[in-house]
Design an enzyme around this catalytic site. Structure first.
Site, PDB file in Angstrom:
ATOM      1  N   ARG A  74      46.434  50.166  66.370  1.00  0.00           N
ATOM      2  CA  ARG A  74      46.816  51.517  65.942  1.00  0.00           C
ATOM      3  C   ARG A  74      47.623  52.261  66.999  1.00  0.00           C
ATOM      4  NH1 ARG A  74      41.310  53.345  62.696  1.00  0.00           N
ATOM      5  NH2 ARG A  74      41.755  51.985  60.948  1.00  0.00           N
ATOM      6  N   GLU A  85      30.429  59.575  65.153  1.00  0.00           N
ATOM      7  CA  GLU A  85      31.692  59.946  65.802  1.00  0.00           C
ATOM      8  C   GLU A  85      31.482  61.086  66.800  1.00  0.00           C
ATOM      9  OE1 GLU A  85      34.952  60.193  63.006  1.00  0.00           O
ATOM     10  OE2 GLU A  85      36.275  61.061  64.517  1.00  0.00           O
TER      11      GLU A  85
HETATM   12  C1  LIG Z   1      39.843  59.393  55.503  1.00  0.00           C
HETATM   13  C2  LIG Z   1      39.059  58.554  56.486  1.00  0.00           C
HETATM   14  C3  LIG Z   1      38.897  57.196  56.273  1.00  0.00           C
HETATM   15  C4  LIG Z   1      38.186  56.400  57.171  1.00  0.00           C
HETATM   16  N1  LIG Z   1      38.020  55.072  56.926  1.00  0.00           N
HETATM   17  C5  LIG Z   1      37.252  54.325  57.769  1.00  0.00           C
HETATM   18  C6  LIG Z   1      36.975  52.946  57.495  1.00  0.00           C
HETATM   19  O1  LIG Z   1      37.388  52.410  56.494  1.00  0.00           O
HETATM   20  N2  LIG Z   1      36.214  52.253  58.384  1.00  0.00           N
HETATM   21  C7  LIG Z   1      35.685  52.834  59.508  1.00  0.00           C
HETATM   22  O2  LIG Z   1      34.983  52.170  60.267  1.00  0.00           O
HETATM   23  N3  LIG Z   1      35.925  54.138  59.769  1.00  0.00           N
HETATM   24  C8  LIG Z   1      36.675  54.891  58.934  1.00  0.00           C
HETATM   25  N4  LIG Z   1      36.897  56.212  59.226  1.00  0.00           N
HETATM   26  C9  LIG Z   1      36.152  56.825  60.322  1.00  0.00           C
HETATM   27  C10 LIG Z   1      34.682  56.982  59.906  1.00  0.00           C
HETATM   28  O3  LIG Z   1      34.634  57.277  58.526  1.00  0.00           O
HETATM   29  C11 LIG Z   1      33.976  58.085  60.687  1.00  0.00           C
HETATM   30  O4  LIG Z   1      34.145  57.907  62.063  1.00  0.00           O
HETATM   31  C12 LIG Z   1      32.479  58.055  60.386  1.00  0.00           C
HETATM   32  O5  LIG Z   1      32.245  58.041  58.993  1.00  0.00           O
HETATM   33  C13 LIG Z   1      31.814  59.267  61.008  1.00  0.00           C
HETATM   34  O6  LIG Z   1      30.493  59.352  60.529  1.00  0.00           O
HETATM   35  P1  LIG Z   1      29.589  60.512  61.068  1.00  0.00           P
HETATM   36  O7  LIG Z   1      28.318  60.439  60.311  1.00  0.00           O
HETATM   37  O8  LIG Z   1      29.545  60.478  62.537  1.00  0.00           O
HETATM   38  O9  LIG Z   1      30.378  61.878  60.681  1.00  0.00           O
HETATM   39  P2  LIG Z   1      30.845  62.428  59.266  1.00  0.00           P
HETATM   40  O10 LIG Z   1      30.732  61.429  58.192  1.00  0.00           O
HETATM   41  O11 LIG Z   1      32.177  63.048  59.511  1.00  0.00           O
HETATM   42  O12 LIG Z   1      29.770  63.557  58.939  1.00  0.00           O
HETATM   43  C14 LIG Z   1      29.642  64.704  59.733  1.00  0.00           C
HETATM   44  C15 LIG Z   1      28.895  65.754  58.926  1.00  0.00           C
HETATM   45  O13 LIG Z   1      28.555  66.827  59.799  1.00  0.00           O
HETATM   46  C16 LIG Z   1      28.665  68.041  59.086  1.00  0.00           C
HETATM   47  N5  LIG Z   1      28.835  69.106  60.057  1.00  0.00           N
HETATM   48  C17 LIG Z   1      29.844  69.240  60.954  1.00  0.00           C
HETATM   49  N6  LIG Z   1      29.636  70.333  61.698  1.00  0.00           N
HETATM   50  C18 LIG Z   1      28.477  70.902  61.267  1.00  0.00           C
HETATM   51  C19 LIG Z   1      27.747  72.061  61.651  1.00  0.00           C
HETATM   52  N7  LIG Z   1      28.154  72.882  62.618  1.00  0.00           N
HETATM   53  N8  LIG Z   1      26.608  72.360  60.991  1.00  0.00           N
HETATM   54  C20 LIG Z   1      26.169  71.566  59.987  1.00  0.00           C
HETATM   55  N9  LIG Z   1      26.824  70.448  59.581  1.00  0.00           N
HETATM   56  C21 LIG Z   1      27.956  70.125  60.226  1.00  0.00           C
HETATM   57  C22 LIG Z   1      29.874  67.819  58.185  1.00  0.00           C
HETATM   58  O14 LIG Z   1      29.843  68.703  57.093  1.00  0.00           O
HETATM   59  C23 LIG Z   1      29.703  66.356  57.791  1.00  0.00           C
HETATM   60  O15 LIG Z   1      28.992  66.237  56.583  1.00  0.00           O
HETATM   61  C24 LIG Z   1      37.627  57.009  58.326  1.00  0.00           C
HETATM   62  C25 LIG Z   1      37.790  58.371  58.543  1.00  0.00           C
HETATM   63  C26 LIG Z   1      38.496  59.150  57.632  1.00  0.00           C
HETATM   64  C27 LIG Z   1      38.659  60.618  57.894  1.00  0.00           C
END
Ligand SMILES: Cc1cc2nc3c(=O)[nH]c(=O)nc-3n(C[C@H](O)[C@H](O)[C@H](O)COP(=O)(O)OP(=O)(O)OC[C@H]3O[C@@H](n4cnc5c(N)ncnc54)[C@H](O)[C@@H]3O)c2cc1C
Length: 560
Positions: free
Chosen positions: A291, A379
Site C-alpha cells: 500500500r 485499531e
Molecule cells: C471501509 C473499510 C474497509 C476495511 N476493510 C478491511 C479489511 O477488509 N480487512 C482488514 O483487516 N481491515 C480492514 N479495514 C480496517 C479494519 O476494519 C479496522 O481496523 C478494524 O475493523 C477496527 O476495529 P475496531 O474494533 O478497533 O474499531 P471500529 O470497528 O472502528 O469500532 C470503533 C467503535 O468505537 C466507537 N467509538 C469511537 N469513539 C467513541 C467514543 N468516544 N465513545 C463511544 N464510542 C466510540 C465507534 O462508534 C465504533 O463503533 C477496513 C477499514 C475501513 C474503514
C-alpha cells in the site's frame, strides 16, 4: 424524541467502542465472569470500521501444511519496516488462527472450496493467507456474528448513543468514564473496575477517507488525557486504490481490493502505461505492490502530470471476460451495472484515501496501558504493524487484541471494585454542562478546515514547511474552541457533538503532525519529501504523552 438518560452506570468492566475489538473484549470479560457495559456513540456493533470492512482477514491457518504463524509474523515485521512491537505483532499472528476458527464455529461463513478455507493472496504476504466472506461481506459478517454472541450474554449491558468524553481517574487508576448521552443531551457517569478503549482509528480527520462519521481518534485523546502514552502517531496508512471516478452510489470506495485479489487488474497512469516499476516495485496485472509503495507511485505520477482525468490512476479489468468478472464479483457486478459501470469496457479511476492508523495507544502484550485499570484493543492500539500494515491484519488484530484486553480487564476488575464515587465524575459533568456557543458557530466549516489541513499538509507526503503550517492551523483552531462550546442538555445536539469532535481532532491531529515533523526520514506510510529514504538511526518508535497540557514526544528503542 427525548429518551430518559441513564445518569450513572456501573459494571466490573467498561468497554468503550463496539467494533470487532470492543465486542470481542466484552464477550471475553463476560466469559470470565465479569459484568460488562459495552458503550458506543453509535449503534452497538454497527458503527466504526469493522462493519464496513469488505475484504480479507490475514491469518496463518496451518491447514494443508501451507502456512504457519511464523511466516505471517515475518511478513508483518518486514512490512512494519523495523518498527513493529514484536511482542504484540507475534500475539496477532499466533492467536489469529484460534480467533478465526472460533468465529467459524460461531457461523461467520468464511468462504470455502471443497471444504477448505479459501485463502486469497494479498500484497506483502508471502503466500495466500487471507480468508474472507463473499461477496464484499467480511466486515458485516464479522459484526453480525459478534452481535449474535453478545445477544446471548446477559452480563453484557449494551448502551448505544453514549459518547465517552473523558476517562475518570481515582488514585492514579482508571475507574470509569464520563460520557454524553446523545439522544437526551445529558451527561452520564460510568464507574468500572477496568476500562477498555476500543474506539478504532482516526481517518475521518482527512478530507479523502474511507471512514464512517465516528472515526476521529477519540480513544487516543481519551488515553492521553488519562496519562497513557501514544506511539508512532505519524503512521497513517493511505489505501492506494480508493474509488475516484466515475460516480459510484451505495458502494464503499475501497471495494476494488477484492477484485484485485481475485483478478489482479492493471494499474495504469493517465497515458495508460504501467508505472509501478518506476517506483521500485512491480505490478503487471498481479496484485503484489504494497500500500505504501502504490500510494507513493500514484501520487508521484499525478504530480508529474501523468494522472487520470480526475487526478488518480486507472484500474483496468478490461482484459477480463464477463464470466471471470462475475465469478469474482458475484452480485456486485449488478450493483456496478446500476451505477453504469461495465468493467469489460471501461477502466475506473482510483486514488489514495486515508484508511487506517498504525499508531495508537501504547500497550504491552496484555493490552495494558501505563495507567492501571486502562486497556486498549483493535485499531486504537499502536505498534503492532510498525510503519505499514499488511492487508488483512486489522480485523485479526481487532479480534485478537479484543480478546486479550477483555481477559486482562476481567483480571484487573476482579481485584478492584467498580467505584461509584460521584466526586471523580463531577468535573466532566460540569465541563459538559458549561458553555454558550455564539449564534454563528459553524462547526461543520471548522471540521472541513481541519480535514483540508490534514490532507494537504499531513497527508501521504510531508515537508517541514507543511507540517509547521499544519501545527499552526491546528493550534489556532484549538485555541478558538473554548469560547465556542455549546452547553449540554439538548437532545441530539449536533453542534455539541461536533465541538467535542473538534476538541478531539485538534489534539489528535497535533499528535500526528508533531510526530511527523520530528521523524526526519521516510519510512513506510510516513514520507518526508525533504528527508527521502529510510535513516537507520530512526529505527525508533516515538512515544507521546501529555505533560501539564503540552505534548511531549520522545524517541524510544523498538521493544524486542
Ligand atoms: C471501509 C473499510 C474497509 C476495511 N476493510 C478491511 C479489511 O477488509 N480487512 C482488514 O483487516 N481491515 C480492514 N479495514 C480496517 C479494519 O476494519 C479496522 O481496523 C478494524 O475493523 C477496527 O476495529 P475496531 O474494533 O478497533 O474499531 P471500529 O470497528 O472502528 O469500532 C470503533 C467503535 O468505537 C466507537 N467509538 C469511537 N469513539 C467513541 C467514543 N468516544 N465513545 C463511544 N464510542 C466510540 C465507534 O462508534 C465504533 O463503533 C477496513 C477499514 C475501513 C474503514
Amino acid at each position: 424524541m427525548k429518551t430518559t438518560p441513564p445518569q450513572h452506570l456501573a459494571a466490573d468492566v467498561l468497554v468503550i467502542g463496539s467494533g470487532g475489538a470492543g465486542m470481542y473484549a466484552a464477550i471475553e470479560a463476560a466469559r470470565r465472569g465479569r459484568s460488562v457495559i459495552l458503550a458506543d456513540r453509535s449503534l452497538i456493533g454497527r458503527g466504526g470500521a469493522t462493519v464496513m470492512a469488505q475484504m480479507t482477514v490475514a491469518v496463518a491457518l496451518e491447514e494443508g501444511g501451507l502456512d504457519r504463524p511464523e511466516h505471517h509474523y515475518a511478513d508483518t515485521l518486514a512490512a512494519g519496516r523495523g518498527l513493529c512491537d514484536q511482542a504484540i505483532a507475534r500475539l496477532l499472528c499466533e492467536e489469529g488462527p484460534a480467533r478465526i476458527r472460533e468465529m467459524d464455529a460461531w457461523g461467520v461463513g468464511w468462504a470455502r472450496e471443497n471444504g477448505a478455507y479459501k485463502r486469497a493472496f494479498a500484497p506483502g504476504h508471502d503466500r495466500p493467507r487471507c480468508v474472507y466472506v463473499d461477496f464484499l461481506n467480511t466486515g458485516p459478517a464479522v459484526s453480525k456474528t459478534l452481535r449474535a454472541q453478545l445477544n446471548r450474554i446477559p452480563a453484557i449491558r449494551r448502551v448505544g448513543d453514549l459518547l465517552v468524553t473523558a476517562l475518570a481517574l481515582g488514585d492514579g487508576e482508571c475507574v470509569g468514564a464520563g460520557a454524553l448521552h446523545l439522544s437526551s443531551g445529558q451527561p452520564v457517569s460510568i464507574a468500572a473496575g477496568a476500562t477498555v478503549l476500543a474506539t478504532g482509528g482516526l481517518t475521518r480527520m482527512y478530507r479523502r477517507n474511507s471512514a464512517s462519521a465516528n472515526m476521529m481518534g477519540d480513544g487516543y485523546a481519551l488515553a492521553l488525557g488519562a496519562g497513557a502514552e501514544l506511539i508512532d502517531m505519524e503512521f497513517v496508512q493511505f489505501f492506494p486504490i480508493g474509488h475516484l471516478a466515475p460516480r459510484l452510489v451505495g458502494m464503499d470506495p475501497i471495494m476494488w481490493d477484492p477484485f484485485r485479489y481475485k483478478l489482479g487488474g492493471r494499474l495504469l497512469n493517465g497515458r495508460r502505461e504501467e508505472f509501478i516499476h518506476r517506483y521500485g516495485s512491480r505490478d503487471e496485472g498481479r496484485y503484489v505492490v504494497t500500500r505504501d509503495v502504490a500510494t507513493y507511485a500514484i501520487v508521484k505520477e499525478v504530480a508529474a502530470g501523468r494522472g487520470s482525468p480526475h487526478g488518480g490512476a486507472y484500474l483496468s479489468f478490461e482484459h477480463c471476460s464477463e464470466a471471470e468478472l462475475r465469478v469474482a464479483g458475484g452480485p456486485v457486478i449488478d450493483r456496478l451495472a446500476a451505477n453504469g459501470i461495465d468493467l469489460t469496457r471501461q477502466a475506473i479511476e482510483v486514488a489514495p484515501i486515508a484508511h487506517y492508523h498504525m499508531g495508537g495507544v501504547r500497550v504491552d502484550a496484555r493490552m495494558a496501558t501505563r495507567v492501571p485499570g486502562l486497556y486498549a484493543a483493535g485499531e486504537a492500539v499502536g505498534g503492532a504493524n510498525g510503519a505499514n500494515r499488511l492487508s488483512g491484519n486489522a480485523i485479526t488484530e481487532a479480534l485478537v487484541f479484543g480478546r486479550v484486553a477483555g481477559e486482562s480487564a476481567a483480571g484487573h476488575a476482579r481485584r478492584t471494585v467498580a467505584r461509584a464515587d460521584a466526586a471523580v465524575f463531577s468535573r466532566e459533568k460540569g465541563r459538559l454542562m458549561e458553555g454558550r456557543a455564539p449564534s454563528d458557530f459553524n462547526p461543520a466549516a471548522m471540521v472541513e478546515q481541519l480535514q483540508t489541513t490534514m490532507q494537504d499538509d499531513v497527508g501521504p507526503f510531508r515537508t517541514r514547511a507543511g507540517l509547521e503550517r499544519a501545527l499552526g492551523q491546528l493550534r489556532a483552531l484549538r485555541a478558538a474552541l473554548p469560547s465556542l462550546k455549546p452547553a449540554a442538555g439538548k437532545a441530539y445536539d449536533a453542534a455539541l457533538a461536533d465541538w467535542l469532535d473538534l476538541d478531539t481532532m485538534t489534539r489528535v491531529g497535533e499528535c500526528v503532525a508533531a510526530a511527523a515533523l520530528a521523524r526526519t526520514e521516510s519510512r513506510g506510510a510516513h514520507q518526508r519529501e525533504d528527508f527521502p529514504g529510510m535513516d537507520p538511526q530512526w529505527s525508533l518508535n516515538q512515544a507521546i504523552a501529555l505533560e501539564r497540557g503540552a505534548l511531549q514526544i520522545e524517541p524510544r528503542a523498538v521493544p524486542a
